[in-house]
Design a protein around this motif. Structure first.
Motif, mmCIF file in Angstrom:
data_model
loop_
_atom_site.group_PDB
_atom_site.id
_atom_site.type_symbol
_atom_site.label_atom_id
_atom_site.label_comp_id
_atom_site.label_asym_id
_atom_site.label_seq_id
_atom_site.Cartn_x
_atom_site.Cartn_y
_atom_site.Cartn_z
ATOM 1 N N VAL A 26 -21.276 5.171 -43.191
ATOM 2 C CA VAL A 26 -21.518 4.196 -44.257
ATOM 3 C C VAL A 26 -20.619 4.517 -45.452
ATOM 4 O O VAL A 26 -19.996 3.632 -46.035
ATOM 5 C CB VAL A 26 -23.017 4.183 -44.664
ATOM 6 C CG1 VAL A 26 -23.229 3.444 -45.977
ATOM 7 C CG2 VAL A 26 -23.854 3.544 -43.552
ATOM 8 N N GLN B 111 -18.074 1.593 -45.727
ATOM 9 C CA GLN B 111 -18.728 0.672 -46.681
ATOM 10 C C GLN B 111 -19.153 -0.643 -46.003
ATOM 11 O O GLN B 111 -18.747 -1.734 -46.409
ATOM 12 C CB GLN B 111 -17.763 0.362 -47.855
ATOM 13 C CG GLN B 111 -17.299 1.570 -48.640
ATOM 14 C CD GLN B 111 -18.434 2.242 -49.413
ATOM 15 O OE1 GLN B 111 -19.239 1.573 -50.053
ATOM 16 N NE2 GLN B 111 -18.521 3.562 -49.346
ATOM 17 N N PRO B 112 -19.976 -0.552 -44.940
ATOM 18 C CA PRO B 112 -20.377 -1.779 -44.227
ATOM 19 C C PRO B 112 -21.393 -2.589 -45.042
ATOM 20 O O PRO B 112 -21.908 -2.105 -46.054
ATOM 21 C CB PRO B 112 -21.036 -1.224 -42.963
ATOM 22 C CG PRO B 112 -21.622 0.075 -43.417
ATOM 23 C CD PRO B 112 -20.649 0.633 -44.417
ATOM 24 N N ASP B 113 -21.686 -3.798 -44.566
ATOM 25 C CA ASP B 113 -22.714 -4.623 -45.217
ATOM 26 C C ASP B 113 -24.101 -4.180 -44.768
ATOM 27 O O ASP B 113 -25.060 -4.239 -45.520
ATOM 28 C CB ASP B 113 -22.526 -6.097 -44.815
ATOM 29 C CG ASP B 113 -21.141 -6.592 -45.199
ATOM 30 O OD1 ASP B 113 -20.829 -6.584 -46.403
ATOM 31 O OD2 ASP B 113 -20.360 -6.947 -44.283
ATOM 32 N N CYS C 192 -26.438 -1.362 -42.113
ATOM 33 C CA CYS C 192 -26.529 -0.195 -41.227
ATOM 34 C C CYS C 192 -27.827 -0.357 -40.436
ATOM 35 O O CYS C 192 -28.902 -0.483 -41.022
ATOM 36 C CB CYS C 192 -26.552 1.090 -42.046
ATOM 37 S SG CYS C 192 -26.702 2.555 -40.995
ATOM 38 N N CYS D 214 -25.047 -0.929 -49.085
ATOM 39 C CA CYS D 214 -25.260 -1.283 -47.681
ATOM 40 C C CYS D 214 -26.763 -1.513 -47.429
ATOM 41 O O CYS D 214 -27.591 -0.715 -47.838
ATOM 42 C CB CYS D 214 -24.744 -0.119 -46.836
ATOM 43 S SG CYS D 214 -25.293 -0.145 -45.140
#
Length: 199
Positions: A43, A47-49, A51, A74
């Motif tokens: 993460v 830097q995903p939207d 998890c 996230c």
């Protein structure tokens, strides 16, 4: 494009989930982890939207990781086989955006992800019933006794700490076991923990 990190310690399930989500036109799996610690690192890196994490994983559980990611941008979805009110309570306190069960239809997951991206929270209906259907049956005093048992104190130590006799402690313990419908102290502690009743 909704960017997703997946964390699941069962490899086959991790692969299947990844493939399933990659089939969605608006989703992309950017990282796969096999425990909570790896999930946190991915993460930070990607830097995903979203998890998506299982709960029971080695090194760090999904709930431990969710608590660490609480203030991260996230959004966290817990995907688990466990419909336990204690887990659900802890997940809610950690601010997770979704808590879904693995036996839900696969299309529900993609739909839930899209809902969560619009700012909604999505919880499996079974959990809502669980969370509000369970009341802690122990009195304050019984909880105090159980807490000391959980700390590894014996009957004599509990008696001196609470200024009561050892006989009274034994009575409390037997009442606790009855109320929690368990056979011994260890089961009582684990039932109480599972329900999320330890303060």
């Amino acid at each position: 494009m909704i960017r997703i990190v997946l964390a699941e310690d069962q490899r086959m399930l991790l692969g299947a989930l990844g493939s399933l989500l990659d089939l969605e036109e608006d989703m992309e799996v950017v990282g796969k982890a096999s425990n909570g610690e790896e999930a946190i690192a991915l993460v930070e890196k990607h830097q995903p939207d979203i998890c998506i994490m299982d709960i029971e994983m080695p090194v760090k559980s999904g709930l431990d990781a969710a608590e660490i990611l609480k203030d991260h941008s996230c959004k966290v979805i817990i995907l688990t086989t466990f419909a336990r009110s204690g887990y659900f309570e802890r997940a809610r306190k950690a601010g997770v955006s979704g808590y879904l069960l693995k036996d839900s239809p696969s299309e529900d997951l993609a739909t839930s992800i899209r809902s969560i991206m619009t700012g909604r929270r999505v919880y499996a209906p079974e959990l809502i019933d669980l969370a509000y259907g369970d009341e802690n049956p122990l009195t304050e005093r019984e909880q105090e006794v159980l807490k000391l048992v959980a700390e590894g104190k014996n009957t004599k130590e509990i008696a001196s700490e609470l200024f009561i006799t050892t006989g009274t402690v034994r009575n409390y313990i037997s009442t606790i076991l009855d109320k929690l419908e368990v056979g011994n102290r260890i089961e009582a502690i684990s039932r109480f923990k599972e329900k999320g009743w330890f303060k």
